[in-house]
Design an enzyme around this catalytic site. Structure first.
Site, PDB file in Angstrom:
ATOM      1  N   LYS A 255      78.757  90.296  23.458  1.00  0.00           N
ATOM      2  CA  LYS A 255      77.940  91.415  23.083  1.00  0.00           C
ATOM      3  C   LYS A 255      78.254  91.726  21.955  1.00  0.00           C
ATOM      4  O   LYS A 255      79.046  91.631  21.170  1.00  0.00           O
ATOM      5  CB  LYS A 255      78.254  92.577  24.215  1.00  0.00           C
ATOM      6  CG  LYS A 255      78.348  92.238  25.565  1.00  0.00           C
ATOM      7  CD  LYS A 255      77.005  92.063  26.305  1.00  0.00           C
ATOM      8  CE  LYS A 255      76.996  91.647  27.620  1.00  0.00           C
ATOM      9  NZ  LYS A 255      75.625  91.288  28.450  1.00  0.00           N
TER      10      LYS A 255
ATOM     11  N   LYS B 192      73.208  87.574  41.565  1.00  0.00           N
ATOM     12  CA  LYS B 192      74.750  87.830  41.013  1.00  0.00           C
ATOM     13  C   LYS B 192      74.996  89.295  40.674  1.00  0.00           C
ATOM     14  O   LYS B 192      74.101  89.949  40.577  1.00  0.00           O
ATOM     15  CB  LYS B 192      74.808  86.854  39.878  1.00  0.00           C
ATOM     16  CG  LYS B 192      74.240  87.756  38.507  1.00  0.00           C
ATOM     17  CD  LYS B 192      74.761  86.787  37.215  1.00  0.00           C
ATOM     18  CE  LYS B 192      75.815  87.390  36.404  1.00  0.00           C
ATOM     19  NZ  LYS B 192      75.326  88.450  35.361  1.00  0.00           N
TER      20      LYS B 192
ATOM     21  N   HIS C 208      76.103  81.739  33.949  1.00  0.00           N
ATOM     22  CA  HIS C 208      75.207  81.215  33.174  1.00  0.00           C
ATOM     23  C   HIS C 208      75.836  80.095  32.239  1.00  0.00           C
ATOM     24  O   HIS C 208      75.192  78.955  32.164  1.00  0.00           O
ATOM     25  CB  HIS C 208      74.712  82.183  32.302  1.00  0.00           C
ATOM     26  CG  HIS C 208      74.030  83.472  32.837  1.00  0.00           C
ATOM     27  ND1 HIS C 208      73.427  83.360  34.157  1.00  0.00           N
ATOM     28  CD2 HIS C 208      74.297  84.714  32.785  1.00  0.00           C
ATOM     29  CE1 HIS C 208      73.156  84.640  34.563  1.00  0.00           C
ATOM     30  NE2 HIS C 208      73.484  85.516  33.602  1.00  0.00           N
TER      31      HIS C 208
ATOM     32  N   ARG D 232      66.283 103.416  49.847  1.00  0.00           N
ATOM     33  CA  ARG D 232      66.386 104.544  50.709  1.00  0.00           C
ATOM     34  C   ARG D 232      65.576 105.526  50.351  1.00  0.00           C
ATOM     35  O   ARG D 232      65.202 106.611  50.994  1.00  0.00           O
ATOM     36  CB  ARG D 232      67.809 104.951  50.302  1.00  0.00           C
ATOM     37  CG  ARG D 232      68.816 104.644  51.444  1.00  0.00           C
ATOM     38  CD  ARG D 232      70.119 105.058  51.102  1.00  0.00           C
ATOM     39  NE  ARG D 232      70.334 105.105  49.642  1.00  0.00           N
ATOM     40  CZ  ARG D 232      71.605 105.229  49.152  1.00  0.00           C
ATOM     41  NH1 ARG D 232      72.790 105.565  49.872  1.00  0.00           N
ATOM     42  NH2 ARG D 232      71.944 104.794  47.959  1.00  0.00           N
TER      43      ARG D 232
ATOM     44  N   ASP E 115      80.991  88.025  33.991  1.00  0.00           N
ATOM     45  CA  ASP E 115      79.298  88.302  33.506  1.00  0.00           C
ATOM     46  C   ASP E 115      78.474  87.133  33.263  1.00  0.00           C
ATOM     47  O   ASP E 115      77.440  86.875  33.520  1.00  0.00           O
ATOM     48  CB  ASP E 115      79.153  89.520  32.740  1.00  0.00           C
ATOM     49  CG  ASP E 115      77.909  90.175  32.811  1.00  0.00           C
ATOM     50  OD1 ASP E 115      77.203  90.233  33.684  1.00  0.00           O
ATOM     51  OD2 ASP E 115      77.364  90.108  31.459  1.00  0.00           O
TER      52      ASP E 115
ATOM     53  N   GLU F 293      74.723  87.781  22.184  1.00  0.00           N
ATOM     54  CA  GLU F 293      73.488  88.832  22.218  1.00  0.00           C
ATOM     55  C   GLU F 293      73.876  90.088  21.264  1.00  0.00           C
ATOM     56  O   GLU F 293      75.003  90.338  20.947  1.00  0.00           O
ATOM     57  CB  GLU F 293      73.853  89.475  23.859  1.00  0.00           C
ATOM     58  CG  GLU F 293      73.505  88.615  24.718  1.00  0.00           C
ATOM     59  CD  GLU F 293      73.635  89.078  26.054  1.00  0.00           C
ATOM     60  OE1 GLU F 293      72.715  89.942  26.706  1.00  0.00           O
ATOM     61  OE2 GLU F 293      74.802  89.102  26.804  1.00  0.00           O
TER      62      GLU F 293
ATOM     63  N   HIS G 131      69.836  83.471  36.989  1.00  0.00           N
ATOM     64  CA  HIS G 131      68.173  83.461  36.122  1.00  0.00           C
ATOM     65  C   HIS G 131      68.160  82.272  34.836  1.00  0.00           C
ATOM     66  O   HIS G 131      67.131  81.844  34.374  1.00  0.00           O
ATOM     67  CB  HIS G 131      67.622  84.653  35.572  1.00  0.00           C
ATOM     68  CG  HIS G 131      68.470  85.343  34.465  1.00  0.00           C
ATOM     69  ND1 HIS G 131      69.537  86.076  34.392  1.00  0.00           N
ATOM     70  CD2 HIS G 131      67.831  85.283  33.038  1.00  0.00           C
ATOM     71  CE1 HIS G 131      69.923  86.165  33.284  1.00  0.00           C
ATOM     72  NE2 HIS G 131      68.808  86.166  32.515  1.00  0.00           N
TER      73      HIS G 131
ATOM     74  N   LYS H 134      65.156  79.293  33.171  1.00  0.00           N
ATOM     75  CA  LYS H 134      64.592  79.318  31.392  1.00  0.00           C
ATOM     76  C   LYS H 134      63.936  78.168  31.455  1.00  0.00           C
ATOM     77  O   LYS H 134      64.507  77.132  31.787  1.00  0.00           O
ATOM     78  CB  LYS H 134      65.633  79.670  30.580  1.00  0.00           C
ATOM     79  CG  LYS H 134      66.187  81.369  30.676  1.00  0.00           C
ATOM     80  CD  LYS H 134      67.187  81.791  29.608  1.00  0.00           C
ATOM     81  CE  LYS H 134      67.796  82.863  29.707  1.00  0.00           C
ATOM     82  NZ  LYS H 134      67.042  84.081  29.239  1.00  0.00           N
TER      83      LYS H 134
HETATM   84  C1  BG6 Z   1      73.065  89.114  32.873  1.00  0.00           C
HETATM   85  C2  BG6 Z   1      74.309  89.672  32.395  1.00  0.00           C
HETATM   86  O1  BG6 Z   1      73.113  88.187  34.001  1.00  0.00           O
HETATM   87  O2  BG6 Z   1      72.446  88.016  31.754  1.00  0.00           O
HETATM   88  C3  BG6 Z   1      73.911  90.546  31.386  1.00  0.00           C
HETATM   89  O3  BG6 Z   1      74.660  90.440  33.263  1.00  0.00           O
HETATM   90  C4  BG6 Z   1      73.438  89.578  30.163  1.00  0.00           C
HETATM   91  O4  BG6 Z   1      75.108  91.258  30.724  1.00  0.00           O
HETATM   92  C5  BG6 Z   1      71.992  88.812  30.833  1.00  0.00           C
HETATM   93  O5  BG6 Z   1      72.890  90.667  29.006  1.00  0.00           O
HETATM   94  C6  BG6 Z   1      71.554  87.984  29.468  1.00  0.00           C
HETATM   95  O6  BG6 Z   1      70.396  87.540  30.026  1.00  0.00           O
HETATM   96  P1  BG6 Z   1      69.029  87.025  28.862  1.00  0.00           P
HETATM   97  O7  BG6 Z   1      68.164  86.296  29.970  1.00  0.00           O
HETATM   98  O8  BG6 Z   1      68.821  88.104  28.532  1.00  0.00           O
HETATM   99  O9  BG6 Z   1      69.832  86.000  27.890  1.00  0.00           O
END
Ligand code: BG6
Length: 489
Positions: free
Chosen positions: A331, A148, A240, A51, A235, A216, A178, A182
Site C-alpha cells: 500500500k 474473501k 490474489h 438488518r 489480504d 497500490e 475478484h 479481471k
Molecule cells: C482487495 C483487498 O481484495 O483487493 C484490498 O482487500 C485491495 O486491500 C484490493 O486494495 C485491490 O483490488 P484492485 O482490484 O483495486 O487491484
C-alpha cells in the site's frame, strides 16, 4: 463491432449485506452495467437482505443513490436506471435470528436460477447457510457466493468449508477472488494456451525468473481495523497474487472447464516451496506531510502488521525447478500498477560482442509483461538494432499490445471483475472461482510463513510513503543479480 453479449437466464439474486460497502460500490453498480449492456434480463430480481429496516421503495432509492455516487456518468449514457430499480426488492433479515426468512423464501420464484451473495463477514456464513436450508431455499439449483477473506489460516478455512458443505455441495459454492475476473487475467490464459509460440519456452530452461507486482497508492485509512488483523500476506498474497502465480505457472489444462483448470492450479500451489525467512521483506509505510503512518492508520502505535511484502519462492516441479519467483505487493507505493513479468534468460552467447549491448527498455533480456492495471495489455521486450550509423548496437524495445489500441475504439467496454463474476454465477460457470481445496492449500503454504515471523517477533521495516517500498526489498533482488521492474503507472 457486433455486440456479443449473451443474456443470462432470468434469476433471483439475494444479496446478504445488501446495504454494505461492497454492495454499494461494486455489486449493484456492476449489475446495473450488465443491465445496460442487455445481459441482465428485465425479469431478473435482486433482493437486498440486511438488518436495516427498509422497504422495497426505500431500497430502490438507496441503490439509485449508490449508482449515482459510484458510477455517476453511467445513467447519462444508459437511461435505464428507472427500469433497473424495478428489479429490486428488500427484506429486513436477521442473519442470526428468524426475522425476515419466511418472507424471503416467499419472494423467490420456483424455476428461476437462484443465487445468494454472502457479502458479509465470514462469521455469518454458517448462520446464513443454515437458515437458507431451514427455510427451504437451498435446493439443488441454488448457488451461494462467498467473499474473501475465506478464513485467516488453514484451520479456519477448513472449518468454513466444512460448515458450508453441510448445506451446499461444492459445485454450488462460488468463492470469489475478484482478480480472476479481471480481463487481462483471462487474457493470460488466452495468450498462454491459444498460441503455440510461448509454450516451448515456458519453463526453467528459458525463463530466468518470474516477478509479480501488485502496487497500490492507497493506504489503509478507513479500514485499518480489518487490515491490521490481516496484513499484506493475508489480504493480497494468499489469494490474489497466488491466483496470478497459478495461472502463469500451471500446466495446460485438458479443457477450459472448472475442474480441469482448478486441478492444475491446485498442483501449482502444492508445489510451492516453503519460504526462507531471509527471502521475505515486510514493510510499513511512514507518515508523509499531513498523511498518517501505517501505525496511525491502523490505530496501533506498536502494530507489527505489514502493509508491504516482497518474497522469493520456488516451485518444486519439473517445469519450474530452479526458477525464482518473486512476489511483491504493498500500500502507499509510488504508483498503482499490477504486472506479471516473465523474464527470459539472456542469449547463451552474443555474436555482437559485449560492446554492442545497450540497456534500452527492460535491459537486454526478453521480458513478457502482462499488465493488469492500469492500461491493460501485454508487452514483449525484444532486442533490435539501434537505428542509424555507428555499427551494430543493440537496444531492447517493447512490442506493445495495448488492448485498447489494438482492438480500436469500437471495442465493447470491458466489464469490471465483479460484473463478469456475477454473470458467471448465473451461468453456473465456476472456472473463475476458487475451489475449497485450493483455498486450503494456499493457506497451508501461507501459515508457516506467518507463524515464523510471529514466533521471531519480526517488526516490519518502515518505508517512505509513495516509494517503491523498503530498501531491503530491492536488495532481495540485487543479491541475486536481478532487479524489480519499475513501479510506474
Ligand atoms: C482487495 C483487498 O481484495 O483487493 C484490498 O482487500 C485491495 O486491500 C484490493 O486494495 C485491490 O483490488 P484492485 O482490484 O483495486 O487491484
Amino acid at each position: 463491432m457486433v455486440s456479443r453479449v449473451i443474456p443470462v437466464e432470468a434469476f433471483d439474486l439475494v444479496i446478504f449485506g445488501g446495504t454494505g460497502d461492497l454492495a454499494r460500490r461494486k455489486i449493484l453498480p456492476g449489475l446495473f452495467r450488465r443491465f445496460c449492456a442487455g445481459q441482465m434480463p428485465p425479469e431478473a430480481r435482486i433482493i437486498g437482505a440486511a438488518r436495516s429496516d427498509m422497504d422495497d421503495a426505500g431500497y430502490r432509492d438507496f441503490v439509485r443513490a449508490a449508482i449515482l455516487e459510484f458510477d455517476p456518468g453511467r445513467p447519462q449514457n444508459c437511461p435505464q436506471l428507472d427500469s433497473f430499480v424495478t428489479t429490486l426488492g428488500y427484506v429486513t433479515t436477521d442473519a442470526r435470528g428468524e426475522a425476515g426468512w419466511a418472507d424471503l423464501a416467499k419472494r423467490l420464484r420456483d424455476g428461476a436460477v437462484r443465487a445468494f451473495y454472502f457479502s458479509v463477514g465470514p462469521g455469518l456464513f454458517g448462520d446464513l447457510a443454515e437458515r437458507l436450508k431451514l427455510y427451504g431455499m437451498a435446493h439443488r439449483q441454488a448457488r451461494i457466493v462467498v467473499e474473501k477473506p475465506f478464513g485467516r489460516d488453514r484451520d479456519s478455512a477448513r472449518a468454513l468449508n466444512a460448515t458450508l458443505a453441510q448445506h451446499f455441495a461444492e459445485d454450488q459454492i462460488y468463492r470469489i477472488d475478484h482478480y480472476l475476473g479481471k480481463e487481462t487475467v483471462q487474457n493470460l490464459m488466452a495468450v498462454r494456451f491459444g498460441n503455440l509460440l510461448f509454450e516451448p519456452i515456458w519453463s526453467a530452461q528459458y525463463v530466468d525468473h518470474i516477478q509479480i507486482t501488485v502496487a497500490e497508492t492507497v493506504g489503509v485509512g478507513g479500514r485499518g481495523g480489518y487490515y491490521d488483523k490481516s496484513g499484506a500476506m493475508r489480504d493480497m498474497v494468499q489469494n490474489h497474487l497466488m491466483q496470478l502465480l497459478c495461472l502463469i505457472a500451471m500446466e495446460p489444462p485438458s479443457k477450459f472447464d472448472p475442474d480441469a483448470v482448478r486441478d492444475e492450479k491446485l498442483k501449482v500451489i502444492r508445489a510451492l516451496d516453503p519460504v526462507e525467512p531471509h527471502h521475505i521483506v515486510r514493510g510499513q509505510y511512514d507518515a508523509t506531510g499531513d498523511e498518517p503512518s501505517y501505525r496511525e492508520d491502523a490505530g496501533d502505535a506498536r502494530s507489527k502488521t505489514e502493509s508491504f511484502i516482497a518474497l522469493k519462492t520456488h516451485l518444486s516441479n519439473w517445469r519450474w525447478s530452479g526458477t525464482p519467483i518473486y512476489l511483491r505487493t504493498g500500500k502507499k507505493l509510488k504508483a498503482r500498477t499490477s504486472e506479471i513479468a516473465v523474464v527470459f534468460k539472456d542469449t547463451p552467447h552474443s555474436i555482437f560482442g559485449a560492446d554492442a549491448r545497450s540497456e534500452g527498455v527492460g535491459g537486454g533480456q526478453n521480458v513478457l509483461s502482462i499488465r493488469l492495471q492500469p492500461n491493460e495489455g501485454i508487452t514483449l521486450g525484444v532486442t533490435i538494432k539501434e537505428p542509424g550509423p555507428g555499427g551494430m548496437r543493440l537496444i531492447n524495445v517493447p512490442l506493445d499490445m495495448s488492448f485498447a489500441d489494438a482492438l480500436g475504439p469500437e471495442v465493447e467496454e470491458v466489464p469490471d471483475a465483479y460484473e463478469r463474476l456475477i454473470m458467471d454465477v448465473m451461468r453456473g460457470n465456476q472456472t473463475l472461482f476458487m475451489r475449497g481445496d485450493e483455498v486450503e492449500a494456499a493457506w497451508a503454504w501461507t501459515d508457516p510463513i506467518i507463524e515464523g515471523w510471529v514466533a521471531r517477533g519480526d517488526v516490519p521495516k518502515t518505508y517512505d510513503a509513495y516509494s517503491a517500498g523498503p530498501e531491503d526489498a530491492l536488495m532481495l533482488m540485487h543479491r541475486d543479480g536481478r532487479r524489480w521492474r519499475e513501479v510506474k503507472s
